[in-house]
Write an enzyme that holds these catalytic residues in place. Sequence first.
Site, PDB file in Angstrom:
ATOM      1  N   GLY A 133       0.701  -1.195   0.105  1.00  8.25           N
ATOM      2  CA  GLY A 133      -0.054  -0.059  -0.213  1.00  8.25           C
ATOM      3  C   GLY A 133       0.889   1.311   0.046  1.00  8.25           C
ATOM      4  O   GLY A 133       0.244   2.238  -0.282  1.00  8.25           O
ATOM      5  N   THR A 191       9.120  -1.610   7.280  1.00  3.22           N
ATOM      6  CA  THR A 191       8.984  -2.587   6.128  1.00  3.22           C
ATOM      7  C   THR A 191      10.468  -2.831   5.885  1.00  3.22           C
ATOM      8  O   THR A 191      11.222  -1.912   5.486  1.00  3.22           O
ATOM      9  CB  THR A 191       8.146  -2.089   5.078  1.00  3.22           C
ATOM     10  OG1 THR A 191       6.567  -2.013   5.470  1.00  3.22           O
ATOM     11  CG2 THR A 191       8.030  -3.041   3.926  1.00  3.22           C
ATOM     12  N   GLU A 194      -6.570  -7.513  -0.383  1.00  5.83           N
ATOM     13  CA  GLU A 194      -6.473  -7.228   0.850  1.00  5.83           C
ATOM     14  C   GLU A 194      -7.678  -6.885   1.578  1.00  5.83           C
ATOM     15  O   GLU A 194      -7.984  -7.223   2.951  1.00  5.83           O
ATOM     16  CB  GLU A 194      -5.337  -6.016   1.286  1.00  5.83           C
ATOM     17  CG  GLU A 194      -4.049  -6.638   0.951  1.00  5.83           C
ATOM     18  CD  GLU A 194      -3.015  -5.193   1.145  1.00  5.83           C
ATOM     19  OE1 GLU A 194      -2.725  -4.861   2.231  1.00  5.83           O
ATOM     20  OE2 GLU A 194      -2.272  -4.832   0.301  1.00  5.83           O
ATOM     21  N   HIS A 210      -0.762 -10.450 -26.253  1.00  3.68           N
ATOM     22  CA  HIS A 210       0.441 -11.246 -26.637  1.00  3.68           C
ATOM     23  C   HIS A 210       0.820 -12.505 -25.817  1.00  3.68           C
ATOM     24  O   HIS A 210       1.898 -13.206 -25.737  1.00  3.68           O
ATOM     25  CB  HIS A 210       1.653 -10.390 -26.877  1.00  3.68           C
ATOM     26  CG  HIS A 210       1.343  -9.216 -28.001  1.00  3.68           C
ATOM     27  ND1 HIS A 210       1.694  -9.436 -29.297  1.00  3.68           N
ATOM     28  CD2 HIS A 210       0.881  -7.990 -27.703  1.00  3.68           C
ATOM     29  CE1 HIS A 210       1.309  -8.312 -29.785  1.00  3.68           C
ATOM     30  NE2 HIS A 210       0.904  -7.485 -29.063  1.00  3.68           N
ATOM     31  N   LYS A 220       5.047 -11.250   8.802  1.00  2.00           N
ATOM     32  CA  LYS A 220       6.261 -10.289   9.183  1.00  2.00           C
ATOM     33  C   LYS A 220       6.583 -10.521  10.604  1.00  2.00           C
ATOM     34  O   LYS A 220       7.880 -10.476  10.801  1.00  2.00           O
ATOM     35  CB  LYS A 220       5.416  -8.822   9.179  1.00  2.00           C
ATOM     36  CG  LYS A 220       5.244  -8.046   7.970  1.00  2.00           C
ATOM     37  CD  LYS A 220       4.605  -6.577   8.130  1.00  2.00           C
ATOM     38  CE  LYS A 220       4.657  -6.096   6.676  1.00  2.00           C
ATOM     39  NZ  LYS A 220       3.856  -4.661   6.774  1.00  2.00           N
TER      40      LYS A 220
HETATM   41  C1  F6R Z   1      -1.565  -3.127   4.697  1.00  2.00           C
HETATM   42  C2  F6R Z   1      -0.988  -2.952   3.419  1.00  2.00           C
HETATM   43  C3  F6R Z   1       0.323  -3.395   3.073  1.00  2.00           C
HETATM   44  C4  F6R Z   1       1.620  -2.800   3.626  1.00  2.00           C
HETATM   45  C5  F6R Z   1       2.840  -3.461   3.153  1.00  2.00           C
HETATM   46  C6  F6R Z   1       3.854  -2.684   3.585  1.00  2.00           C
HETATM   47  O1  F6R Z   1      -2.693  -2.300   4.779  1.00  2.00           O
HETATM   48  O2  F6R Z   1      -1.459  -2.040   2.499  1.00  2.00           O
HETATM   49  O3  F6R Z   1       0.342  -3.790   1.880  1.00  2.00           O
HETATM   50  O4  F6R Z   1       1.306  -1.300   2.829  1.00  2.00           O
HETATM   51  O5  F6R Z   1       2.669  -4.417   4.270  1.00  2.00           O
HETATM   52  O6  F6R Z   1       3.774  -2.041   4.672  1.00  2.00           O
HETATM   53  P1  F6R Z   1       4.345  -0.287   4.839  1.00  2.00           P
HETATM   54  O7  F6R Z   1       3.144   0.393   4.063  1.00  2.00           O
HETATM   55  O8  F6R Z   1       4.102  -0.056   6.287  1.00  2.00           O
HETATM   56  O9  F6R Z   1       5.328   0.003   4.436  1.00  2.00           O
END
Ligand code: F6R
Length: 312
Positions: free
Chosen positions: A38, A80, A199, A215, A305
Amino acid sequence: MKELVENFPEMCEQALRLTVPKKNLKGVKGMLVLGMGGSGITGDIIRDCCDVRVDVCRDYKLPKCDPETLVIAISYSGNTEETLSSFTQALGLKNTLAITSGGKLIELARSGKIDTIQIPSGMPPRAALSYLLFPLIKFLRQSGVRIEGVDEAIESLKSIAKKTKRLREIGNGIEGQIGIYCPPGFEGAARRLKTQINENAKTLARWDSFPELNHNEHVGWENATGKNTVIILRDSGEHERTTARIEYMKEYIGGKSKIFEIFSLGKSKLSRELSLIYQGDLISIFLAEKNGVDATPVQSIDALKEHLSKIK
Ligand code: F6R
């Protein structure tokens, strides 16, 4: 989640009011956005809507980039690991920017004296698109990068929010395997719809773009069975040959798939892209309701995670 999605137009206006750093980007030849899920989608939208070259990196490893590239790390949580890893490798570069609500990314940015846009915390990252995107647009515009149509885009979003009946019908009508097809230049919108269906509605989906899909994916339809739904993103600026391909495809797969179309609004690329994104976000919410699932939690992402945090 539904309320956050419904409030997207107003959140975009609020996000535009945030103070952002000012930088002279005159010499900058391109941008590299580091981000996942996201957060990373912000890079795809910027790529689709500005004249400068933009690449999006969804990896631990920073790709080769020349010194004139603006490297932008975007992580809503700031924690992340892929984004932190690639951004750490970018710290010596001339032009860097971090966008986050906090976490380790803000610490990294502060200790490296990196320009930062800090946005409000407490939302699921994918529901914070307004805050991830609009302050970045503001930053880029006041630093000399042309992105047109901010006001028009917000007006388009507001008009979509007033008329959601058709979008609910689409959400309710989706069944079987889901494909999302877009014209070239709207890959960000197609990817966003796929990920929102994943999601929010907890459902598998795939996306592809014209004319490339003619293609390869095209041939896969020869053996398609079972229930299928294709959502086609349409744009007034489509190349006439792309339009011919879309019309052909609708005939070709019509017997094997439900087909829904959603249309972009406005003149500017930003309005056209965001209007498709917003319609898609609403469809994903209506599909979640139809599926009887809570759109907000993403337990399987959290579990992974958590698992990875224990492995050094
Ligand atoms: C959760 C979401 C996920 C996070 C992804 C990365 O709502 O959309 O796709 O965006 O796990 O985490 P962030 O955005 O905190 O770096």
